[in-house]
Design an enzyme around this catalytic site. Structure first.
Site: not given
Length: 409
Positions: A183, A185, A187, A255
């Site tokens: 995975d 991630d 950012e 979120y």
């Protein structure tokens, strides 16, 4: 996804969430649903929970807790967070926590203590034991996160070398049986996060293409992506549509839309499902994120709905409803402005709902967080939209009996 320093950095960078592209959507539409291998679970049924490597320290949340809470039987996938990205390569995060820490019988998934001479200890061995109890459970190693995304820009300069390093690490012979995929991630691609990455809108797509080419069709390749659906926002900064053909699914981080990095407010729920009168910024809510990503041609079955197992809060608030002013972040157990659901449900019980999520006013503190009731509402939305399932950040925020994950199921 969040590391313990997320709020501090957010205050400095004024960032919330991001990822995506409008150009090239037509090509992605034609290929996204056919090029990547079929997901193991049917659309709508995935339940993916993040397990944090550092949670075994201050939080004392062990893999065993996934079993004792009943969550192991409800999860389809676990994302192990995080591996590092440095020098253009995937790297270990905390090797001691991952592979070396010796677990006592009381801490262990199966009640058997580690021995000094066994070849693998730590979280990886505990995850191996959990998989033996739940043979259908899949585990992905997640790389990056807020703190360690600064290395992706260098990785994007040689995607094939990066993919090779990730494969070699995930498939290390000592723990190859633990992981079923990777995975990512990042950012955020082509946007300012920890550092201002300007690798170009194609960088994310090229990286995911290289990972898929290396890992092949028998492994899962997924990515956590921004939820910033504002015009010209982070979804528009990278080619998420073009990369969709290479991933099994995306985890849009629906979120942290609002929080006490804006120290004086206005107070606003950090994970609204829908807009509401007075929302501080347009299109900063879950249904806008999903609509934008679907509008780019990304199949609904490749989008999972994100849930936070925590709340965000302010102090110095006098107004009960959203939109009040504040003097700063509310005190949290581990970090200012954030706390676990399991703490907030009794520390600051819900006093109202707005935009499909909940908020709470207690004394001068104001918090927002999801509850079993608001999660049920979001699950109805997820089903209506035909989304591929649900993911959440992160397991240790739930109660000891797993009431939030029960609401997801």
């Amino acid at each position: 996804m969040r590391t313990p320093f997320r709020s501090l950095v957010s205050a400095l960078c004024s960032a919330v969430l991001g990822a995506g592209l409008l150009a090239g959507a037509g090509t992605a539409t034609a290929t996204a649903s056919t090029t990547a291998p079929a997901a193991e679970a049917a659309a709508g049924s995935k339940v993916v929970g993040y397990f944090t490597e550092w949670g075994t320290y201050d939080r004392k949340y062990f893999v065993k807790n996934i079993r004792t809470s009943g969550s192991g039987a409800k999860l389809t996938h676990i994302n192990y967070a995080f591996g590092n990205v440095t020098g253009g390569k995937c790297a270990m995060g905390d090797a001691y926590a991952a592979t070396d820490r010796a677990y006592t019988a009381a801490e262990s998934v199966d009640g058997v203590a580690d021995t000094w001479d066994q070849p693998l200890r730590g979280n990886f061995n505990q995850l191996r034991k959990l998989k033996r109890l739940h043979p259908n459970l899949k585990i992905l190693w997640s790389f990056g996160g807020w703190t360690w995304s600064g290395g992706f820009g260098e990785a994007a300069r040689n995607p094939a070398a990066f993919a090779q390093s990730c494969y070699d690490l995930v498939e290390n012979s000592k723990w190859a049986d633990v992981f079923d995929g990777i995975d990512i991630d990042w950012e955020y691609p082509n946007a300012c996060g920890l550092s201002c990455d300007t690798s170009g809108r194609a960088a994310f797509r090229n990286l995911m293409q290289a990972l898929r080419a290396k890992f092949g069709s028998s492994y899962l390749v997924t990515a956590a992506i921004t939820a910033d659906a504002t015009a010209g926002g982070k979804i528009d900064a990278a080619d998420y549509a073009g990369a969709a053909q290479y991933v099994n699914w995306y985890n849009p981080m629906t979120y942290d839309y609002f929080g006490a990095w804006d120290a004086t407010g206005p107070t606003a729920p950090h994970s609204p499902l829908n807009s509401y009168s007075g929302i501080p910024k347009a299109n900063m809510y879950t249904s806008a994120t999903i609509a934008k990503l679907k509008g780019l041609g990304i199949p609904a079955s490749k989008l999972l709905l994100g849930i936070g197992f925590y709340g965000r809060g302010w102090t110095g608030v006098t107004q009960s409803a959203p939109g009040g002013t504040a003097t700063g972040p509310a005190a949290g157990t581990y970090e200012q402005g954030i706390d676990d659901y399991k703490v907030l449900k009794t520390k600051c019980p819900v006093t109202g709902t707005v935009g499909g999520t909940a908020y709470a006013k207690c004394g001068s503190n104001w918090w927002s967080y999801d509850t079993p009731s608001t999660i049920a509402t979001k699950m109805t939305y997820k089903n209506d939209q035909g989304l591929g399932g649900t993911f959440f950040w992160e397991l240790s925020g739930d109660t000891a009996n797993g009431e939030l994950i029960r609401a997801i199921n």
